[in-house]
Structures are given as C-alpha cells and as structure tokens.
Write an enzyme that holds these catalytic residues in place. Structure first.
Site, mmCIF file in Angstrom:
data_model
loop_
_atom_site.group_PDB
_atom_site.id
_atom_site.type_symbol
_atom_site.label_atom_id
_atom_site.label_comp_id
_atom_site.label_asym_id
_atom_site.label_seq_id
_atom_site.Cartn_x
_atom_site.Cartn_y
_atom_site.Cartn_z
ATOM 1 N N TYR A 186 28.335 -9.468 -29.518
ATOM 2 C CA TYR A 186 29.311 -10.136 -28.652
ATOM 3 C C TYR A 186 30.714 -10.113 -29.253
ATOM 4 C CZ TYR A 186 26.179 -12.362 -25.211
ATOM 5 O OH TYR A 186 25.303 -12.621 -24.184
ATOM 6 N N LYS A 211 15.180 -6.453 -34.451
ATOM 7 C CA LYS A 211 14.792 -5.088 -34.098
ATOM 8 C C LYS A 211 14.928 -4.246 -35.368
ATOM 9 C CE LYS A 211 13.574 -1.985 -31.019
ATOM 10 N NZ LYS A 211 12.268 -1.998 -30.326
ATOM 11 N N ASP A 247 11.260 -6.683 -28.558
ATOM 12 C CA ASP A 247 10.512 -6.240 -27.371
ATOM 13 C C ASP A 247 9.147 -6.922 -27.314
ATOM 14 O OD1 ASP A 247 9.874 -4.815 -29.671
ATOM 15 O OD2 ASP A 247 9.592 -2.891 -28.663
ATOM 16 N N ASP A 272 20.384 -14.521 -26.077
ATOM 17 C CA ASP A 272 20.829 -14.648 -24.686
ATOM 18 C C ASP A 272 19.677 -14.303 -23.753
ATOM 19 O OD1 ASP A 272 22.626 -14.867 -22.459
ATOM 20 O OD2 ASP A 272 22.748 -12.679 -22.425
ATOM 21 N N ASP A 308 16.718 -17.065 -21.679
ATOM 22 C CA ASP A 308 16.497 -17.098 -20.232
ATOM 23 C C ASP A 308 15.007 -16.947 -19.915
ATOM 24 O OD1 ASP A 308 19.198 -17.385 -19.665
ATOM 25 O OD2 ASP A 308 19.212 -15.830 -18.121
HETATM 26 C C1 IPM Z 1 24.793 -17.856 -21.765
HETATM 27 C C2 IPM Z 1 25.558 -16.989 -20.799
HETATM 28 C C3 IPM Z 1 26.802 -16.475 -21.518
HETATM 29 C C4 IPM Z 1 26.360 -15.623 -22.687
HETATM 30 C C5 IPM Z 1 27.794 -15.717 -20.623
HETATM 31 C C6 IPM Z 1 28.191 -16.541 -19.418
HETATM 32 C C7 IPM Z 1 28.996 -15.289 -21.390
HETATM 33 O O1 IPM Z 1 24.758 -15.971 -20.318
HETATM 34 O O2 IPM Z 1 25.360 -18.848 -22.241
HETATM 35 O O3 IPM Z 1 23.630 -17.537 -22.027
HETATM 36 O O4 IPM Z 1 26.064 -14.429 -22.520
HETATM 37 O O5 IPM Z 1 26.310 -16.143 -23.788
HETATM 38 MG MG MG Z 2 22.700 -16.123 -20.890
#
Ligand code: IPM
Ligand code: MG
Length: 360
Positions: free
Chosen positions: A143, A194, A226, A250, A254
């Site tokens: 990032y 990885k 993975d 990230d 999710d």
């Molecule tokens: C998160 C989001 C952010 C990230 C985006 C909105 C920049 O997806 O906080 O997980 O990738 O960190």
């Molecule tokens: Mg995210």
C-alpha cells in the site's frame, strides 16, 4: 471524578452520518451512567471533504484528529468520487489518516454471534463458535512501498508499479502487537505470508519466528495466504489470532468478516505506538441505502465500544455497549441486512432507540 475525553467524529459519506448519530447517542447514554464526559468534535473526511474542501483529508481534519483522545470514523466513498484522480479519492484520504496518525496495527475481530448464526452462508457446524482476531499491518507493505506509479517504458508502453516492502522494525512492531493480542485470547497465533514466492514474506516469517522466542506461551504457526483463504472457509475454528501484512490482511479480513453472516456487525480498531486510535466499522458507506434509515448501526456502535476498550481503557463502558447489542439481538430486533423469519425489522434510528433502552 469525571473522566473527560475529546472524541473526533468523522461521519464521512453514504450511511456514515446516520450510523454515527446512533453511536453518539449510545456513547452519551453510557457516559451518563458511568461518570464519563465526551466532548465531540466533527471533522470532514472522504467524499464529504472533497465536496467541501477539494481534498479527501484536509490538513485541519488531521490536526483535529491529532488533538483528540480517539477518532471515530463511519465510512467513506461513493460512485461520484470513483473517477477522480487517485490523490483526490476518498480512499486516499483514509490511507493518509492511517499514515498521519501512525496507525500501524489494525485489529479486526470476526466473532460469530449465536443469534445470527443462520445469517452465515456457511453451515452451522462450520461457523458455530468462530472467534478470530485478524491483526493487519496497516501503514506499510504494498500500500505504501516505493517506487509506485504508472510509468512509461523506453518502448513507450505504460507500466504500473507498486512495491511490497517491509523493514525488520515494521514487522517486529506489528508482530509484538499480534503476540500480545494472542496472549489475551486463545494463545494461538497464525502468521500468514507468501514466503514460498516473495522475499518480503521470507523476512516476515523469519522475524515472526525470532519474536516467538519472547512469547513462549503463544503457539506460533505459519500459513501461506492462498491456503489461509481456503482454510478460513473450510474450518475457520482452527484460527484464534491471525497476523498478516497490509494487502493480505485487507483480503482475509473481508473473508473472515463474512463468516459471521453480515459485514454490518463488525468493528475495527487501528492503533499506533502512541496518540489517538481510529475506530471504524469494517463495512463501507453503502450509498445505495444512504439516507433511507435502513442501515445497520451495530458495527458502528461496536466500533465505539472498541474505542472505549482499546483507545480509552474504559472496559466497563465497552462491556455495557456490547451487552446492549447482544440484548437487542436476543429480543429479535434486526435491521434489513440481518433480518430473518420471525424477527422484528427495525430501521437505523429505531435500532438506536432499542440500544438506548437496553442500556438504560
Ligand atoms: C479497508 C478498506 C480500505 C483498505 C480501502 C477503502 C482503502 O478496504 O479498510 O479494508 O484497502 O485498507
Ligand atoms: Mg478492505
């Protein structure tokens, strides 16, 4: 004696202002009960800041945040800002805020609530009892690594570049947060990387292994990313605490979030070495339901609880809020995203009122 805190509110975009309003009322209610006092100051961030000030993270917003005890953020972004140049996008403001406050450690809990177990897309026996904490590195890796950009090669072709890089000290400080977190939980830490392909991951793995010697009570394991994605879906109960880099975190956070059925329930905390932490729901700004009183405010409210617990050391206040959330769910109160048969459908504000009742 009354404990006084200055809290910066960043209501942001989409459903942000609606869910923030609920969190603020909940915080005020708990404050009255426990002799705390909050001074709230609102600042612009994300699309709202782009519209008003021409940039997603105005300098004054960062200053206000720095001068507070904690920062509460709802959600940012929306279609209308997605085509702007990258430096003007809402997401860039969020990255700037993380970097500007030095928030290198992101804690993302994914805990299944028994009341919502049927909201998960996975079988009950797979998700029942899942309680995972993802510790994501937040201010390094691909990032932020340099060089980055879209460059033109000698042959006139465009070439996009990002750099995944970590120094030893960056790995060690997130590693320590993760080992400490694991110590307070199930004492199992899985480091995800990885290392079979990436040098940066090899260094990550080496440092985690070295750090493990300082934490003999924590059982450290390593997993390729993975495989980790697969294991999260196959048998998530094998995980207690996960530590991983910015990009992998990230994605995996999710996936872990969705095990619980709704991303509308999950809070997060971002912490630095010192200074105010940032507390925000994992979900986005849901522009499609903004302004319709349909949003689920519970992740926002639980983020306020995380602020109390991790940012302000007010565990009792945090407990009260978390218990209120469980109570309204037990009563059968649901917003649309977690609605199921026989439950009571509430809007965002009504859910807020139910929480206040539960606390009082
Ligand atoms: C998160 C989001 C952010 C990230 C985006 C909105 C920049 O997806 O906080 O997980 O990738 O960190
Ligand atoms: Mg995210």
């Amino acid at each position: 004696m009354t404990q006084h805190y200055r809290i910066t509110l960043l209501p942001g975009d989409g459903i942000g202002p609606e869910i923030m309003a609920v969190a603020v009322t909940v915080l005020k209610t708990v404050a009255e009960q426990l002799d705390l006092s909050f001074e709230f100051q609102e600042a612009l961030m994300g699309g709202a800041a782009i519209d008003a000030k021409g940039e997603p993270l105005p300098m004054e917003t960062l200053e206000v945040c720095r001068n507070s005890d904690a920062v509460l953020l709802s959600a940012i972004g929306g279609d209308q800002w997605d085509t702007l140049p990258r430096h003007l996008r809402p997401e860039t403001g969020l990255l700037g805020l993380r970097a500007g406050l030095g928030l290198f450690a992101n804690l993302r809990p994914a805990k299944i609530l028994p009341q919502l177990i049927d909201a998960s897309s996975l079988k009950r026996e797979v998700v029942d009892g899942v309680d995972i904490m993802v510790v994501r590195e937040l201010t390094g890796g691909v990032y932020f690594g340099q060089p980055k950009g879209i460059f033109t090669t000698e042959t006139g072709e465009k070439r996009g570049v990002n750099t995944m890089a970590y120094t030893e000290s960056e790995i060690d400080r997130i590693g320590r947060v993760a080992f400490e977190t694991a110590l307070k939980r199930g004492k199992k830490l899985c480091s995800v990387d990885k290392a079979n392909v990436l040098e940066v991951s090899q260094l990550w793995r080496d440092r985690m292994t070295t750090l493990a010697a300082e934490y003999p009570d924590v059982e450290l394991s390593h997993m390729y990313v993975d495989n980790a994605a697969m294991q999260l879906l196959r048998w998530p109960k094998q995980f207690d605490t996960i530590v991983t880099s910015n990009l992998f975190g990230d994605i995996l956070s999710d996936a872990a979030a969705m095990l619980t059925g709704s991303i509308g329930m999950l809070p997060s905390a971002s912490l630095g070495a010192s200074g105010p932490g940032l507390f925000e729901p994992v979900h986005g700004s849901a522009p499609d339901i903004a302004g319709q009183d349909k949003a689920n405010p519970l992740a926002m409210v639980l983020s306020a609880a995380m602020m109390l617990r991790y940012g302000l050391n007010q565990a009792i206040a945090a407990d009260r809020i978390e218990q209120a959330v469980l109570k309204v769910l037990d009563q059968g109160d649901r917003t649309a995203d977690i609605m199921s048969e026989g439950m009571t459908l509430l809007g965002c504000q009504a859910m807020g009122n139910a929480l206040i009742q539960a606390i009082s």
